[in-house]
Design an enzyme around this catalytic site. Sequence first.
Site, mmCIF file in Angstrom:
data_model
loop_
_atom_site.group_PDB
_atom_site.id
_atom_site.type_symbol
_atom_site.label_atom_id
_atom_site.label_comp_id
_atom_site.label_asym_id
_atom_site.label_seq_id
_atom_site.Cartn_x
_atom_site.Cartn_y
_atom_site.Cartn_z
ATOM 1 N N ASP A 27 -3.686 -42.078 -9.440
ATOM 2 C CA ASP A 27 -2.292 -42.207 -9.015
ATOM 3 C C ASP A 27 -2.199 -41.710 -7.577
ATOM 4 O O ASP A 27 -3.197 -41.687 -6.852
ATOM 5 C CB ASP A 27 -1.432 -41.326 -9.950
ATOM 6 C CG ASP A 27 0.010 -41.767 -10.063
ATOM 7 O OD1 ASP A 27 0.746 -41.636 -9.068
ATOM 8 O OD2 ASP A 27 0.400 -42.242 -11.142
ATOM 9 N N HIS A 30 4.861 -38.738 -7.303
ATOM 10 C CA HIS A 30 4.648 -39.501 -8.527
ATOM 11 C C HIS A 30 3.478 -38.976 -9.354
ATOM 12 O O HIS A 30 3.593 -38.775 -10.569
ATOM 13 C CB HIS A 30 4.428 -40.970 -8.163
ATOM 14 C CG HIS A 30 4.411 -41.910 -9.315
ATOM 15 N ND1 HIS A 30 3.254 -42.256 -9.995
ATOM 16 C CD2 HIS A 30 5.403 -42.598 -9.923
ATOM 17 C CE1 HIS A 30 3.547 -43.113 -10.956
ATOM 18 N NE2 HIS A 30 4.840 -43.350 -10.937
ATOM 19 N N SER A 68 5.926 -45.683 -15.919
ATOM 20 C CA SER A 68 5.040 -44.645 -15.368
ATOM 21 C C SER A 68 5.180 -43.340 -16.122
ATOM 22 O O SER A 68 4.218 -42.564 -16.227
ATOM 23 C CB SER A 68 5.369 -44.392 -13.894
ATOM 24 O OG SER A 68 4.693 -45.263 -13.047
#
Length: 515
Positions: A153, A192, A346
Amino acid sequence: MPSNNPLRRRSFLKSTAALSLLGMSGVVSAKPGRNPGPKKDEILVGVSKNRDTKKAVAQHVPGNAEIVHENKELSYAAVKFPSHASTRARENFISAVTKGDDIKYAERNTTHSTLYTANDPKLGSQYAPQQVNANDAWDTTLGSSDVTVAVVDQGVKYDHPDLSARFGSNTGYDFVDDDSDPMPDVLSDEFHGTHVAGIAAGTTDNNEGVGGISNSTLLSGRALSESGRGSTSDIADAIQWAADQGADVVNLSLGGGGYTQTMKNAVSYATTNGTAVIAAAGNDSSGSVSYPAAYSEAIAVSALDPDETLASYSNYGSKLDLAAPGTNVLSCWTTSTQYKEISGTSMATPVVSGVAALALSEYSLSPADLRQHLKNTAVNVGLPSNKQGAGRVDAANAVNTSPSPPGNGDSKETTRSGSLSSRSDSDGSTYSWAYSSPSQVVLELSGPSSADFDLYASEGTGTPPTTRSFDHRSWTTNSQEQIVIDNPDSSAALGILVDSYSGSGDYTLTITEKK
Protein backbone atom coordinates in the site's frame (compact mmCIF):
# COMPACT_ATOMS: atom_id res chain seq x y z
CA MET A 1 5.88 -27.29 -4.76
CA PRO A 2 7.14 -25.06 -1.92
CA SER A 3 5.90 -25.96 1.55
CA ASN A 4 2.83 -24.18 2.85
CA ASN A 5 3.70 -24.91 6.47
CA PRO A 6 3.18 -21.60 8.32
CA LEU A 7 5.57 -22.62 11.10
CA ARG A 8 8.39 -23.07 8.63
CA ARG A 9 7.56 -19.77 6.94
CA ARG A 10 7.32 -17.82 10.19
CA SER A 11 10.64 -19.19 11.45
CA PHE A 12 12.19 -18.13 8.18
CA LEU A 13 10.77 -14.61 8.56
CA LYS A 14 12.26 -14.23 12.01
CA SER A 15 15.66 -15.59 11.04
CA THR A 16 16.00 -13.29 8.03
CA ALA A 17 14.58 -10.09 9.52
CA ALA A 18 17.93 -8.32 9.76
CA LEU A 19 19.20 -9.51 6.38
CA SER A 20 16.06 -8.62 4.46
CA LEU A 21 16.71 -4.91 4.84
CA LEU A 22 19.81 -5.27 2.70
CA GLY A 23 18.06 -6.29 -0.51
CA MET A 24 15.04 -7.72 -2.28
CA SER A 25 15.23 -11.35 -3.36
CA GLY A 26 14.95 -11.63 -7.12
CA VAL A 27 14.48 -7.90 -7.67
CA VAL A 28 17.05 -5.69 -9.36
CA SER A 29 16.97 -2.14 -8.01
CA ALA A 30 15.61 0.60 -10.19
CA LYS A 31 17.98 2.86 -12.04
CA PRO A 32 18.62 6.30 -10.53
CA GLY A 33 16.01 8.71 -11.84
CA ARG A 34 13.24 6.12 -12.10
CA ASN A 35 10.15 8.04 -11.00
CA PRO A 36 8.00 6.85 -8.09
CA GLY A 37 4.29 6.17 -8.47
CA PRO A 38 2.64 5.69 -11.88
CA LYS A 39 4.93 4.73 -14.76
CA LYS A 40 2.79 5.35 -17.83
CA ASP A 41 5.73 5.42 -20.23
CA GLU A 42 6.80 1.85 -19.45
CA ILE A 43 6.05 -1.50 -21.04
CA LEU A 44 6.46 -4.66 -18.96
CA VAL A 45 7.83 -7.64 -20.87
CA GLY A 46 7.56 -11.17 -19.46
CA VAL A 47 10.17 -13.75 -20.43
CA SER A 48 10.24 -17.54 -20.04
CA LYS A 49 11.95 -18.48 -16.80
CA ASN A 50 14.78 -20.42 -18.40
CA ARG A 51 16.04 -17.39 -20.35
CA ASP A 52 18.14 -14.35 -19.43
CA THR A 53 15.40 -11.74 -19.01
CA LYS A 54 17.42 -8.65 -19.89
CA LYS A 55 19.17 -10.29 -22.82
CA ALA A 56 15.92 -11.63 -24.25
CA VAL A 57 14.25 -8.21 -24.08
CA ALA A 58 17.24 -6.03 -25.03
CA GLN A 59 17.42 -7.29 -28.61
CA HIS A 60 13.93 -5.91 -29.27
CA VAL A 61 14.29 -2.49 -27.58
CA PRO A 62 14.34 0.44 -30.04
CA GLY A 63 16.95 3.15 -29.81
CA ASN A 64 14.71 5.68 -28.09
CA ALA A 65 13.83 3.28 -25.24
CA GLU A 66 15.77 1.53 -22.47
CA ILE A 67 15.42 -1.25 -19.92
CA VAL A 68 15.03 0.47 -16.54
CA HIS A 69 14.05 -2.38 -14.23
CA GLU A 70 14.14 -6.17 -13.95
CA ASN A 71 12.50 -8.66 -11.60
CA LYS A 72 14.35 -11.96 -11.97
CA GLU A 73 11.97 -13.95 -9.79
CA LEU A 74 8.87 -12.92 -11.76
CA SER A 75 10.91 -12.88 -15.02
CA TYR A 76 9.94 -9.51 -16.41
CA ALA A 77 11.72 -6.32 -17.46
CA ALA A 78 10.39 -2.77 -17.67
CA VAL A 79 11.16 -0.88 -20.89
CA LYS A 80 10.83 2.91 -20.67
CA PHE A 81 9.97 5.09 -23.65
CA PRO A 82 10.47 8.87 -23.64
CA SER A 83 7.34 10.74 -22.57
CA HIS A 84 7.05 12.34 -26.02
CA ALA A 85 6.94 8.96 -27.77
CA SER A 86 3.64 8.26 -29.50
CA THR A 87 1.13 5.65 -28.40
CA ARG A 88 1.72 3.91 -31.72
CA ALA A 89 5.43 3.54 -30.92
CA ARG A 90 4.61 1.63 -27.75
CA GLU A 91 1.99 -0.48 -29.54
CA ASN A 92 4.48 -1.29 -32.29
CA PHE A 93 7.00 -2.38 -29.68
CA ILE A 94 4.43 -4.64 -27.98
CA SER A 95 3.55 -6.18 -31.33
CA ALA A 96 7.19 -6.72 -32.28
CA VAL A 97 8.56 -7.98 -28.98
CA THR A 98 5.81 -10.57 -28.47
CA LYS A 99 6.90 -12.28 -31.69
CA GLY A 100 10.16 -13.26 -29.99
CA ASP A 101 10.45 -16.94 -29.10
CA ASP A 102 11.35 -16.26 -25.47
CA ILE A 103 8.82 -13.46 -24.85
CA LYS A 104 5.69 -14.53 -23.01
CA TYR A 105 3.79 -11.22 -22.95
CA ALA A 106 4.15 -7.44 -23.16
CA GLU A 107 1.79 -4.98 -21.53
CA ARG A 108 1.56 -1.42 -20.24
CA ASN A 109 2.77 -0.69 -16.73
CA THR A 110 -0.71 0.27 -15.57
CA THR A 111 -1.56 2.41 -12.55
CA HIS A 112 -3.38 1.25 -9.42
CA SER A 113 -4.90 3.43 -6.72
CA THR A 114 -6.07 3.23 -3.13
CA LEU A 115 -9.71 2.24 -2.75
CA TYR A 116 -11.14 4.43 -0.02
CA THR A 117 -13.87 7.08 0.10
CA ALA A 118 -13.08 10.03 2.38
CA ASN A 119 -15.54 10.98 5.14
CA ASP A 120 -15.64 13.68 7.78
CA PRO A 121 -14.20 12.36 11.04
CA LYS A 122 -16.65 11.22 13.71
CA LEU A 123 -16.19 10.71 17.38
CA GLY A 124 -17.80 7.29 17.41
CA SER A 125 -16.84 3.93 18.76
CA GLN A 126 -15.39 1.27 16.56
CA TYR A 127 -18.03 -1.00 15.16
CA ALA A 128 -16.10 -3.15 12.67
CA PRO A 129 -14.48 -5.52 15.23
CA GLN A 130 -17.81 -5.97 16.98
CA GLN A 131 -19.67 -6.56 13.72
CA VAL A 132 -17.37 -9.45 12.78
CA ASN A 133 -17.46 -10.79 16.38
CA ALA A 134 -13.78 -10.17 17.04
CA ASN A 135 -14.57 -9.65 20.73
CA ASP A 136 -15.68 -13.26 21.02
CA ALA A 137 -12.67 -14.43 19.02
CA TRP A 138 -10.37 -12.56 21.41
CA ASP A 139 -11.59 -14.79 24.25
CA THR A 140 -9.68 -17.54 22.44
CA THR A 141 -6.79 -15.56 20.96
CA LEU A 142 -5.75 -11.96 20.34
CA GLY A 143 -3.65 -13.28 17.51
CA SER A 144 -0.03 -14.33 17.31
CA SER A 145 3.09 -12.37 16.44
CA ASP A 146 4.19 -15.52 14.59
CA VAL A 147 1.61 -14.62 11.92
CA THR A 148 2.65 -11.82 9.54
CA VAL A 149 0.37 -9.55 7.53
CA ALA A 150 2.12 -7.59 4.78
CA VAL A 151 0.42 -4.31 3.86
CA VAL A 152 1.24 -3.55 0.21
CA ASP A 153 0.00 0.00 0.00
CA GLN A 154 1.23 3.46 0.87
CA GLY A 155 3.87 3.48 3.56
CA VAL A 156 2.89 2.72 7.15
CA LYS A 157 3.69 5.03 10.07
CA TYR A 158 5.29 2.20 12.00
CA ASP A 159 6.01 4.34 15.07
CA HIS A 160 2.31 5.09 15.63
CA PRO A 161 1.38 4.31 19.29
CA ASP A 162 -1.03 1.60 18.17
CA LEU A 163 1.30 0.07 15.57
CA SER A 164 4.85 0.22 16.91
CA ALA A 165 4.47 -3.02 18.90
CA ARG A 166 3.32 -4.84 15.77
CA PHE A 167 6.55 -4.28 13.82
CA GLY A 168 9.77 -6.18 14.29
CA SER A 169 13.24 -5.06 13.27
CA ASN A 170 12.20 -5.49 9.64
CA THR A 171 9.59 -2.77 9.13
CA GLY A 172 9.48 -3.38 5.38
CA TYR A 173 10.70 -1.95 2.10
CA ASP A 174 9.92 1.17 0.06
CA PHE A 175 9.39 0.20 -3.59
CA VAL A 176 8.48 3.78 -4.49
CA ASP A 177 11.74 5.37 -3.38
CA ASP A 178 13.78 2.14 -3.54
CA ASP A 179 15.07 2.15 0.03
CA SER A 180 14.65 0.18 3.24
CA ASP A 181 12.41 2.68 5.06
CA PRO A 182 8.66 2.35 4.30
CA MET A 183 7.68 5.37 6.43
CA PRO A 184 5.31 7.73 4.49
CA ASP A 185 7.13 10.61 2.82
CA VAL A 186 4.47 13.24 3.59
CA LEU A 187 2.47 12.29 6.67
CA SER A 188 -0.42 14.65 5.99
CA ASP A 189 -0.96 13.19 2.51
CA GLU A 190 0.00 9.54 2.97
CA PHE A 191 -2.44 8.04 5.47
CA HIS A 192 -4.02 5.13 3.64
CA GLY A 193 -1.47 2.41 4.45
CA THR A 194 -1.44 3.38 8.12
CA HIS A 195 -5.24 3.25 8.31
CA VAL A 196 -5.26 -0.18 6.63
CA ALA A 197 -2.55 -1.52 8.96
CA GLY A 198 -4.46 -0.31 12.02
CA ILE A 199 -7.62 -2.15 10.96
CA ALA A 200 -5.82 -5.45 10.42
CA ALA A 201 -3.45 -5.28 13.37
CA GLY A 202 -3.66 -2.17 15.53
CA THR A 203 -2.51 -3.38 18.95
CA THR A 204 -5.43 -4.70 21.02
CA ASP A 205 -5.63 -4.58 24.81
CA ASN A 206 -2.86 -2.00 25.24
CA ASN A 207 -4.87 0.88 26.75
CA GLU A 208 -4.16 2.88 23.60
CA GLY A 209 -6.49 4.12 20.87
CA VAL A 210 -8.19 1.49 18.74
CA GLY A 211 -8.11 -2.28 18.70
CA GLY A 212 -7.18 -3.96 15.45
CA ILE A 213 -8.64 -7.30 14.48
CA SER A 214 -5.46 -9.25 15.31
CA ASN A 215 -2.21 -8.80 17.18
CA SER A 216 -0.20 -10.14 14.26
CA THR A 217 3.18 -8.90 13.05
CA LEU A 218 3.02 -6.20 10.37
CA LEU A 219 5.27 -5.73 7.37
CA SER A 220 5.01 -2.66 5.13
CA GLY A 221 5.60 -2.86 1.38
CA ARG A 222 5.35 0.76 0.26
CA ALA A 223 4.23 0.52 -3.37
CA LEU A 224 1.90 3.55 -3.64
CA SER A 225 3.17 7.12 -3.45
CA GLU A 226 1.72 9.93 -1.35
CA SER A 227 -0.74 10.52 -4.20
CA GLY A 228 -2.24 7.08 -3.51
CA ARG A 229 -1.21 5.74 -6.89
CA GLY A 230 1.37 3.20 -7.99
CA SER A 231 2.54 1.12 -10.92
CA THR A 232 1.92 -2.54 -11.64
CA SER A 233 5.65 -3.24 -11.43
CA ASP A 234 6.10 -1.67 -7.97
CA ILE A 235 3.07 -3.54 -6.59
CA ALA A 236 4.05 -6.85 -8.18
CA ASP A 237 7.60 -6.51 -6.83
CA ALA A 238 6.20 -5.81 -3.35
CA ILE A 239 3.91 -8.86 -3.45
CA GLN A 240 6.75 -11.13 -4.53
CA TRP A 241 9.05 -9.62 -1.89
CA ALA A 242 6.45 -10.04 0.88
CA ALA A 243 6.05 -13.72 -0.02
CA ASP A 244 9.83 -14.15 0.07
CA GLN A 245 9.89 -12.58 3.54
CA GLY A 246 7.53 -15.32 4.74
CA ALA A 247 4.39 -13.20 5.05
CA ASP A 248 1.29 -15.31 5.75
CA VAL A 249 -1.12 -12.73 4.32
CA VAL A 250 -0.72 -9.91 1.78
CA ASN A 251 -3.35 -7.17 2.01
CA LEU A 252 -4.08 -5.34 -1.24
CA SER A 253 -6.41 -2.41 -0.59
CA LEU A 254 -5.88 -1.11 -4.11
CA GLY A 255 -7.03 -1.62 -7.68
CA GLY A 256 -7.94 0.05 -10.94
CA GLY A 257 -5.22 -1.23 -13.26
CA GLY A 258 -7.25 -3.94 -14.99
CA TYR A 259 -5.94 -7.41 -15.77
CA THR A 260 -2.17 -7.59 -16.23
CA GLN A 261 -0.10 -10.73 -16.57
CA THR A 262 2.67 -9.26 -14.40
CA MET A 263 0.32 -8.74 -11.45
CA LYS A 264 -1.32 -12.12 -12.04
CA ASN A 265 2.11 -13.78 -11.90
CA ALA A 266 2.92 -11.99 -8.65
CA VAL A 267 -0.35 -13.11 -7.02
CA SER A 268 0.23 -16.67 -8.31
CA TYR A 269 3.80 -16.59 -6.98
CA ALA A 270 2.60 -15.55 -3.52
CA THR A 271 -0.14 -18.17 -3.22
CA THR A 272 2.08 -20.94 -4.60
CA ASN A 273 4.62 -20.05 -1.92
CA GLY A 274 2.07 -20.19 0.90
CA THR A 275 0.99 -16.54 1.17
CA ALA A 276 -2.72 -15.72 1.06
CA VAL A 277 -3.61 -12.64 -1.01
CA ILE A 278 -6.66 -10.65 0.15
CA ALA A 279 -7.83 -7.79 -2.08
CA ALA A 280 -10.45 -5.05 -2.36
CA ALA A 281 -13.33 -5.58 -4.81
CA GLY A 282 -13.32 -1.93 -5.91
CA ASN A 283 -15.17 1.33 -5.29
CA ASP A 284 -16.90 1.93 -8.64
CA SER A 285 -20.37 0.61 -7.66
CA SER A 286 -19.75 -1.79 -10.52
CA GLY A 287 -21.24 -5.24 -10.97
CA SER A 288 -17.82 -6.74 -11.58
CA VAL A 289 -14.93 -7.24 -9.18
CA SER A 290 -11.82 -5.21 -10.06
CA TYR A 291 -8.28 -6.53 -10.34
CA PRO A 292 -6.21 -7.70 -8.51
CA ALA A 293 -9.15 -8.98 -6.43
CA ALA A 294 -10.63 -10.70 -9.50
CA TYR A 295 -7.65 -13.03 -9.98
CA SER A 296 -8.72 -16.57 -9.15
CA GLU A 297 -6.07 -16.93 -6.40
CA ALA A 298 -7.06 -13.75 -4.55
CA ILE A 299 -9.75 -13.48 -1.85
CA ALA A 300 -12.05 -10.69 -3.09
CA VAL A 301 -13.80 -8.52 -0.49
CA SER A 302 -16.84 -6.23 -0.81
CA ALA A 303 -17.76 -3.49 1.69
CA LEU A 304 -20.79 -3.36 3.98
CA ASP A 305 -22.44 -0.41 5.71
CA PRO A 306 -22.97 -0.64 9.50
CA ASP A 307 -26.45 -2.09 8.89
CA GLU A 308 -24.86 -4.88 6.83
CA THR A 309 -26.26 -3.75 3.50
CA LEU A 310 -23.87 -3.47 0.57
CA ALA A 311 -22.14 -0.08 0.63
CA SER A 312 -23.26 2.13 -2.26
CA TYR A 313 -19.69 2.51 -3.52
CA SER A 314 -18.73 -1.18 -3.34
CA ASN A 315 -18.15 -3.31 -6.41
CA TYR A 316 -19.76 -6.73 -6.48
CA GLY A 317 -19.96 -9.69 -8.84
CA SER A 318 -19.57 -13.42 -9.33
CA LYS A 319 -15.89 -13.39 -8.35
CA LEU A 320 -16.62 -12.03 -4.88
CA ASP A 321 -15.56 -14.23 -1.95
CA LEU A 322 -16.44 -12.38 1.25
CA ALA A 323 -17.94 -9.18 2.64
CA ALA A 324 -16.79 -7.07 5.60
CA PRO A 325 -17.59 -3.71 7.21
CA GLY A 326 -16.05 -0.88 5.20
CA THR A 327 -18.04 2.30 5.89
CA ASN A 328 -16.89 4.80 8.54
CA VAL A 329 -14.23 2.49 9.91
CA LEU A 330 -12.12 4.04 12.67
CA SER A 331 -8.40 3.35 12.55
CA CYS A 332 -4.91 4.81 12.88
CA TRP A 333 -3.95 8.11 11.20
CA THR A 334 -0.63 9.69 10.34
CA THR A 335 -1.11 13.18 11.77
CA SER A 336 -1.69 14.49 15.31
CA THR A 337 -5.33 13.43 14.95
CA GLN A 338 -3.98 9.88 15.35
CA TYR A 339 -7.35 8.22 14.58
CA LYS A 340 -9.94 8.86 11.92
CA GLU A 341 -12.91 7.26 10.14
CA ILE A 342 -12.87 6.68 6.39
CA SER A 343 -14.75 4.32 4.10
CA GLY A 344 -14.09 1.99 1.20
CA THR A 345 -13.44 -1.57 0.15
CA SER A 346 -9.91 -0.61 1.22
CA MET A 347 -11.20 -0.67 4.80
CA ALA A 348 -13.18 -3.90 4.44
CA THR A 349 -10.18 -5.80 3.09
CA PRO A 350 -7.93 -5.52 6.20
CA VAL A 351 -10.86 -6.63 8.35
CA VAL A 352 -10.71 -9.92 6.43
CA SER A 353 -6.90 -9.94 6.62
CA GLY A 354 -7.12 -9.51 10.38
CA VAL A 355 -9.61 -12.36 10.70
CA ALA A 356 -7.37 -14.50 8.48
CA ALA A 357 -4.47 -13.76 10.83
CA LEU A 358 -6.56 -14.80 13.84
CA ALA A 359 -7.45 -18.07 12.11
CA LEU A 360 -3.79 -18.72 11.26
CA SER A 361 -2.92 -18.15 14.92
CA GLU A 362 -4.99 -21.24 15.70
CA TYR A 363 -4.67 -23.43 12.62
CA SER A 364 -2.04 -24.32 10.03
CA LEU A 365 -3.73 -23.62 6.68
CA SER A 366 -2.57 -23.28 3.10
CA PRO A 367 -3.90 -20.23 1.20
CA ALA A 368 -6.54 -22.40 -0.51
CA ASP A 369 -7.64 -23.97 2.78
CA LEU A 370 -7.64 -20.58 4.54
CA ARG A 371 -9.87 -19.17 1.81
CA GLN A 372 -12.28 -22.07 2.17
CA HIS A 373 -12.25 -21.84 5.97
CA LEU A 374 -13.13 -18.12 5.94
CA LYS A 375 -15.95 -18.83 3.49
CA ASN A 376 -17.22 -21.83 5.47
CA THR A 377 -17.37 -19.75 8.66
CA ALA A 378 -18.83 -16.58 7.12
CA VAL A 379 -22.31 -15.36 8.11
CA ASN A 380 -25.14 -14.90 5.62
CA VAL A 381 -26.41 -11.33 6.04
CA GLY A 382 -29.25 -11.74 3.57
CA LEU A 383 -27.56 -10.40 0.47
CA PRO A 384 -27.25 -12.30 -2.83
CA SER A 385 -23.96 -14.16 -3.29
CA ASN A 386 -22.72 -11.66 -5.88
CA LYS A 387 -22.82 -8.95 -3.19
CA GLN A 388 -21.61 -10.83 -0.11
CA GLY A 389 -19.81 -13.83 -1.58
CA ALA A 390 -20.05 -16.61 1.00
CA GLY A 391 -21.15 -14.01 3.57
CA ARG A 392 -19.81 -11.50 6.08
CA VAL A 393 -16.53 -12.68 7.54
CA ASP A 394 -16.80 -13.79 11.17
CA ALA A 395 -13.80 -13.84 13.50
CA ALA A 396 -15.36 -15.93 16.27
CA ASN A 397 -16.46 -18.63 13.85
CA ALA A 398 -13.07 -18.59 12.10
CA VAL A 399 -11.20 -19.07 15.38
CA ASN A 400 -13.55 -21.46 17.16
CA THR A 401 -14.52 -23.74 14.26
CA SER A 402 -12.12 -26.50 13.25
CA PRO A 403 -11.24 -26.13 9.56
CA SER A 404 -12.70 -28.68 7.20
CA PRO A 405 -12.07 -29.24 3.51
CA PRO A 406 -14.72 -28.24 0.98
CA GLY A 407 -17.84 -30.39 1.00
CA ASN A 408 -17.91 -33.29 3.45
CA GLY A 409 -14.14 -33.68 3.69
CA ASP A 410 -13.77 -36.55 1.25
CA SER A 411 -11.10 -36.09 -1.39
CA LYS A 412 -9.42 -38.10 -4.13
CA GLU A 413 -5.90 -37.39 -5.37
CA THR A 414 -4.61 -38.60 -8.70
CA THR A 415 -1.05 -38.12 -9.95
CA ARG A 416 -0.09 -38.24 -13.60
CA SER A 417 3.37 -38.04 -15.13
CA GLY A 418 4.41 -37.08 -18.60
CA SER A 419 7.15 -35.58 -20.73
CA LEU A 420 7.26 -32.79 -23.28
CA SER A 421 10.01 -32.92 -25.89
CA SER A 422 10.24 -29.35 -27.15
CA ARG A 423 8.65 -25.95 -27.49
CA SER A 424 4.93 -26.19 -28.39
CA ASP A 425 4.77 -29.87 -27.55
CA SER A 426 1.70 -30.60 -25.43
CA ASP A 427 -0.21 -33.38 -23.66
CA GLY A 428 -4.00 -33.25 -23.76
CA SER A 429 -6.10 -35.50 -21.55
CA THR A 430 -9.39 -35.75 -19.67
CA TYR A 431 -10.20 -36.49 -16.05
CA SER A 432 -13.31 -38.49 -15.13
CA TRP A 433 -14.94 -37.30 -11.92
CA ALA A 434 -14.81 -39.39 -8.78
CA TYR A 435 -17.81 -37.54 -7.34
CA SER A 436 -21.06 -36.60 -9.10
CA SER A 437 -21.00 -33.03 -7.76
CA PRO A 438 -17.49 -32.12 -6.57
CA SER A 439 -17.14 -28.91 -4.58
CA GLN A 440 -13.63 -28.19 -5.78
CA VAL A 441 -10.85 -29.53 -7.97
CA VAL A 442 -7.20 -28.43 -7.72
CA LEU A 443 -4.72 -29.00 -10.56
CA GLU A 444 -1.03 -28.64 -9.67
CA LEU A 445 1.71 -28.88 -12.28
CA SER A 446 5.36 -29.35 -11.36
CA GLY A 447 7.74 -29.22 -14.31
CA PRO A 448 11.47 -28.76 -14.90
CA SER A 449 13.17 -25.57 -13.73
CA SER A 450 14.90 -25.30 -17.11
CA ALA A 451 11.61 -25.07 -19.01
CA ASP A 452 8.39 -23.05 -19.10
CA PHE A 453 5.31 -25.32 -19.02
CA ASP A 454 1.74 -23.99 -18.84
CA LEU A 455 -1.50 -25.56 -17.62
CA TYR A 456 -4.98 -25.25 -19.14
CA ALA A 457 -8.40 -26.70 -18.22
CA SER A 458 -11.90 -26.74 -19.70
CA GLU A 459 -15.20 -27.64 -18.02
CA GLY A 460 -18.28 -29.38 -19.35
CA THR A 461 -16.78 -30.34 -22.74
CA GLY A 462 -15.28 -33.77 -22.21
CA THR A 463 -12.35 -32.81 -24.43
CA PRO A 464 -8.93 -31.26 -23.77
CA PRO A 465 -8.66 -27.49 -24.20
CA THR A 466 -6.26 -25.77 -26.56
CA THR A 467 -3.94 -22.85 -25.89
CA ARG A 468 -6.54 -20.63 -27.59
CA SER A 469 -9.76 -22.13 -26.24
CA PHE A 470 -9.98 -22.84 -22.50
CA ASP A 471 -11.89 -22.00 -19.33
CA HIS A 472 -8.90 -21.78 -16.97
CA ARG A 473 -5.22 -21.11 -17.49
CA SER A 474 -2.15 -20.91 -15.28
CA TRP A 475 0.48 -19.21 -17.38
CA THR A 476 3.39 -18.00 -15.26
CA THR A 477 6.95 -17.69 -16.55
CA ASN A 478 8.05 -21.00 -14.96
CA SER A 479 6.74 -24.57 -14.82
CA GLN A 480 5.03 -24.45 -11.42
CA GLU A 481 1.34 -23.92 -12.15
CA GLN A 482 -1.91 -24.25 -10.19
CA ILE A 483 -5.60 -24.04 -11.13
CA VAL A 484 -8.33 -24.10 -8.46
CA ILE A 485 -11.91 -24.57 -9.67
CA ASP A 486 -14.77 -24.17 -7.19
CA ASN A 487 -17.99 -26.08 -7.97
CA PRO A 488 -16.75 -27.38 -11.34
CA ASP A 489 -19.12 -28.47 -14.10
CA SER A 490 -19.13 -32.27 -13.80
CA SER A 491 -21.58 -32.94 -16.64
CA ALA A 492 -18.62 -34.08 -18.73
CA ALA A 493 -15.02 -35.04 -18.05
CA LEU A 494 -12.59 -32.25 -17.15
CA GLY A 495 -10.33 -31.34 -20.06
CA ILE A 496 -6.64 -30.76 -19.26
CA LEU A 497 -3.71 -29.56 -21.36
CA VAL A 498 -0.05 -29.36 -20.34
CA ASP A 499 1.82 -27.24 -22.89
CA SER A 500 5.49 -26.38 -23.33
CA TYR A 501 5.94 -22.70 -24.03
CA SER A 502 9.66 -23.39 -24.10
CA GLY A 503 12.02 -26.18 -23.12
CA SER A 504 11.53 -29.88 -22.52
CA GLY A 505 11.49 -32.41 -19.72
CA ASP A 506 9.35 -34.46 -17.37
CA TYR A 507 6.40 -33.13 -15.41
CA THR A 508 4.03 -34.27 -12.69
CA LEU A 509 0.36 -33.28 -12.63
CA THR A 510 -1.55 -33.73 -9.37
CA ILE A 511 -5.35 -33.62 -9.51
CA THR A 512 -7.16 -33.32 -6.17
CA GLU A 513 -10.95 -33.58 -6.27
CA LYS A 514 -12.91 -32.65 -3.14
CA LYS A 515 -16.48 -33.74 -2.48
